[in-house]
Write a protein that holds these residues in place. Sequence first.
Motif, PDB file in Angstrom:
ATOM      1  N   LEU A 146      38.632  32.019  39.714  1.00 22.96           N
ATOM      2  CA  LEU A 146      37.911  33.241  39.377  1.00 22.96           C
ATOM      3  C   LEU A 146      36.418  32.975  39.242  1.00 22.96           C
ATOM      4  N   LEU A 147      36.073  31.856  38.603  1.00 25.64           N
ATOM      5  CA  LEU A 147      34.655  31.499  38.494  1.00 25.64           C
ATOM      6  C   LEU A 147      34.025  31.313  39.873  1.00 25.64           C
ATOM      7  N   GLU A 148      34.797  30.733  40.802  1.00 30.35           N
ATOM      8  CA  GLU A 148      34.285  30.520  42.154  1.00 30.35           C
ATOM      9  C   GLU A 148      34.111  31.836  42.899  1.00 30.35           C
ATOM     10  N   GLU A 149      35.016  32.796  42.663  1.00 31.29           N
ATOM     11  CA  GLU A 149      34.960  34.074  43.369  1.00 31.29           C
ATOM     12  C   GLU A 149      33.909  35.022  42.797  1.00 31.29           C
ATOM     13  N   MET A 150      33.451  34.773  41.572  1.00 30.31           N
ATOM     14  CA  MET A 150      32.482  35.675  40.948  1.00 30.31           C
ATOM     15  C   MET A 150      31.203  35.790  41.769  1.00 30.31           C
ATOM     16  N   GLY A 151      30.869  34.724  42.498  1.00 30.11           N
ATOM     17  CA  GLY A 151      29.661  34.770  43.317  1.00 30.11           C
ATOM     18  C   GLY A 151      29.776  35.725  44.496  1.00 30.11           C
ATOM     19  N   ASP A 152      31.002  36.029  44.928  1.00 33.41           N
ATOM     20  CA  ASP A 152      31.205  36.927  46.067  1.00 33.41           C
ATOM     21  C   ASP A 152      31.470  38.364  45.653  1.00 33.41           C
ATOM     22  N   VAL A 153      31.791  38.572  44.367  1.00 31.14           N
ATOM     23  CA  VAL A 153      32.065  39.932  43.888  1.00 31.14           C
ATOM     24  C   VAL A 153      30.803  40.778  44.025  1.00 31.14           C
ATOM     25  N   GLY A 154      30.941  41.942  44.611  1.00 32.73           N
ATOM     26  CA  GLY A 154      29.808  42.822  44.839  1.00 32.73           C
ATOM     27  C   GLY A 154      29.344  42.849  46.276  1.00 32.73           C
ATOM     28  N   GLN A 155      29.798  41.859  47.069  1.00 29.84           N
ATOM     29  CA  GLN A 155      29.443  41.852  48.487  1.00 29.84           C
ATOM     30  C   GLN A 155      30.356  42.823  49.237  1.00 29.84           C
ATOM     31  N   GLY A 156      29.753  43.778  49.914  1.00 31.19           N
ATOM     32  CA  GLY A 156      30.554  44.768  50.635  1.00 31.19           C
ATOM     33  C   GLY A 156      31.433  45.555  49.677  1.00 31.19           C
ATOM     34  N   ASN A 157      32.724  45.600  49.968  1.00 28.13           N
ATOM     35  CA  ASN A 157      33.692  46.287  49.116  1.00 28.13           C
ATOM     36  C   ASN A 157      34.508  45.319  48.269  1.00 28.13           C
ATOM     37  N   TYR A 158      34.006  44.103  48.101  1.00 27.69           N
ATOM     38  CA  TYR A 158      34.745  43.072  47.362  1.00 27.69           C
ATOM     39  C   TYR A 158      34.520  43.266  45.860  1.00 27.69           C
ATOM     40  N   THR A 159      35.478  43.917  45.215  1.00 32.12           N
ATOM     41  CA  THR A 159      35.386  44.234  43.791  1.00 32.12           C
ATOM     42  C   THR A 159      36.129  43.190  42.962  1.00 32.12           C
ATOM     43  N   MET A 160      36.033  43.330  41.639  1.00 26.79           N
ATOM     44  CA  MET A 160      36.748  42.415  40.754  1.00 26.79           C
ATOM     45  C   MET A 160      38.255  42.543  40.944  1.00 26.79           C
ATOM     46  N   ALA A 161      38.745  43.749  41.178  1.00 28.17           N
ATOM     47  CA  ALA A 161      40.181  43.948  41.410  1.00 28.17           C
ATOM     48  C   ALA A 161      40.626  43.215  42.672  1.00 28.17           C
ATOM     49  N   LYS A 162      39.796  43.277  43.741  1.00 25.71           N
ATOM     50  CA  LYS A 162      40.131  42.570  44.973  1.00 25.71           C
ATOM     51  C   LYS A 162      40.083  41.055  44.745  1.00 25.71           C
ATOM     52  N   ALA A 163      39.153  40.600  43.937  1.00 25.01           N
ATOM     53  CA  ALA A 163      39.062  39.171  43.645  1.00 25.01           C
ATOM     54  C   ALA A 163      40.303  38.687  42.891  1.00 25.01           C
ATOM     55  N   LEU A 164      40.774  39.489  41.933  1.00 19.21           N
ATOM     56  CA  LEU A 164      41.979  39.129  41.183  1.00 19.21           C
ATOM     57  C   LEU A 164      43.206  39.113  42.090  1.00 19.21           C
ATOM     58  N   LEU A 165      43.270  40.084  43.019  1.00 18.25           N
ATOM     59  CA  LEU A 165      44.375  40.106  43.979  1.00 18.25           C
ATOM     60  C   LEU A 165      44.305  38.894  44.895  1.00 18.25           C
ATOM     61  N   TYR A 166      43.108  38.542  45.319  1.00 20.52           N
ATOM     62  CA  TYR A 166      42.910  37.359  46.173  1.00 20.52           C
ATOM     63  C   TYR A 166      43.396  36.090  45.451  1.00 20.52           C
ATOM     64  N   ILE A 167      43.060  35.953  44.173  1.00 18.13           N
ATOM     65  CA  ILE A 167      43.483  34.790  43.385  1.00 18.13           C
ATOM     66  C   ILE A 167      44.996  34.793  43.195  1.00 18.13           C
ATOM     67  N   ALA A 168      45.563  35.984  42.957  1.00 13.05           N
ATOM     68  CA  ALA A 168      47.012  36.082  42.777  1.00 13.05           C
ATOM     69  C   ALA A 168      47.754  35.639  44.038  1.00 13.05           C
ATOM     70  N   LEU A 169      47.224  35.985  45.200  1.00 18.70           N
ATOM     71  CA  LEU A 169      47.865  35.587  46.448  1.00 18.70           C
ATOM     72  C   LEU A 169      47.701  34.097  46.729  1.00 18.70           C
ATOM     73  N   HIS A 170      46.774  33.456  46.047  1.00 17.58           N
ATOM     74  CA  HIS A 170      46.597  32.006  46.173  1.00 17.58           C
ATOM     75  C   HIS A 170      47.630  31.225  45.349  1.00 17.58           C
ATOM     76  N   GLN A 171      48.277  31.892  44.395  1.00 19.26           N
ATOM     77  CA  GLN A 171      49.145  31.179  43.464  1.00 19.26           C
ATOM     78  C   GLN A 171      50.345  30.489  44.111  1.00 19.26           C
ATOM     79  N   PRO A 172      51.008  31.075  45.119  1.00 16.09           N
ATOM     80  CA  PRO A 172      52.100  30.319  45.756  1.00 16.09           C
ATOM     81  C   PRO A 172      51.651  28.969  46.301  1.00 16.09           C
ATOM     82  N   GLY A 173      50.460  28.927  46.874  1.00 14.69           N
ATOM     83  CA  GLY A 173      49.925  27.651  47.349  1.00 14.69           C
ATOM     84  C   GLY A 173      49.677  26.693  46.204  1.00 14.69           C
ATOM     85  N   ARG A 174      49.210  27.230  45.083  1.00 10.28           N
ATOM     86  CA  ARG A 174      48.997  26.389  43.911  1.00 10.28           C
ATOM     87  C   ARG A 174      50.321  25.858  43.363  1.00 10.28           C
ATOM     88  N   ILE A 175      51.360  26.687  43.372  1.00  7.06           N
ATOM     89  CA  ILE A 175      52.674  26.245  42.903  1.00  7.06           C
ATOM     90  C   ILE A 175      53.159  25.081  43.755  1.00  7.06           C
TER      91      ILE A 175
END
Length: 357
Positions: free
Chosen positions: A32-61
Amino acid sequence: MSILSRYLAGQILASIGLTLAVLLLLFGFFDLLEEMGDVGQGNYTMAKALLYIALHQPGRIHELMPIAAIIGALFALARLAVNSEFNVMRASGLPPWQLIKLMLGLGGSLALAILIVGELVTPVAEQAAQQIKLRTTSRVVAQEFKSGLWAKDGQNFINAQEMLPDSTLVNIRIYQFDERFQLKAIQAAESGIWMEDGHWQLKNVQTTRLDESGARTELVPSLRWQSSITPELLSVLMVTPDRMALHALYSYIGHLKENRQKTTRYEIALWAKLVYPLAAPVMLLLALPFVYLQPRATGVSGRVMIGVLIGLAFYLVNRLAAHLGLLNDWPPSLSAGLPILVFSSLAAASLWLVERR
């Protein structure tokens, strides 16, 4: 399975699950800290960033399960030792071979879970995450060089200026060579769209043919292009090799070999996908010798710290072996299997020393 084995298995699995949840929260916070720098670019909102991180979790598992296994197992076994439960179990006739059998059974279950998550869930989730971010921050998937994206298809070289999230290719150049490697034609297309029946439909195509009489040019509004370059092969630009599915890796390696291109990176990733699940039973066996230490020698926190250090060492050795194998052209099976071999040898040596005592 006996009542005692079920109790031990329940305690270990519960601790592994808790450890995995803590690790996922920790790495999710860093993401999330890494994605904060991209939040606000285009339509990339905090909700989209959280969804992006959530979709990364299977890889983390898939990545963190062996580390969670040794930390969780050490925590559970240390707590049993400190509470004298393990001493009671040993006094009741619990032999070391039964503990080894239990650990191998639990490790096999975790290995199967790693394989399923890594093969069925991670590639789909990772591709979906990349598409969400690309569509909200940028329209371009890949642009490897200033001249765009390059690929080889038989005797043809393909250059596309851009690749969009829906796999559409923009500003395509197809350089066709004959058997003597002499340029015979150049096709330039405004765009290429993948059709469901397995071909590309090129739009606004200009074809320049070269022969002994000179150059001839023709323009057509649409042209069917049959190629072994498919969206599935191009999807490797969106998903890193270690998070691709086995069939996608195998297919892409075959494509690279057909075009006489280097395959080492993808072969290492393929072998790693096959052997990495074995890390789970190895980590559980490596945790077993510590339960025979006196509780006062190292408490619960001390053994958990040992688990963290062993897990971190495995993670670093695994990464180091892959990079060294890529740099030195080691056999891919050796690069992927060396960390498992090293830590399984440590586990076997530790169990042997415990048996001698």
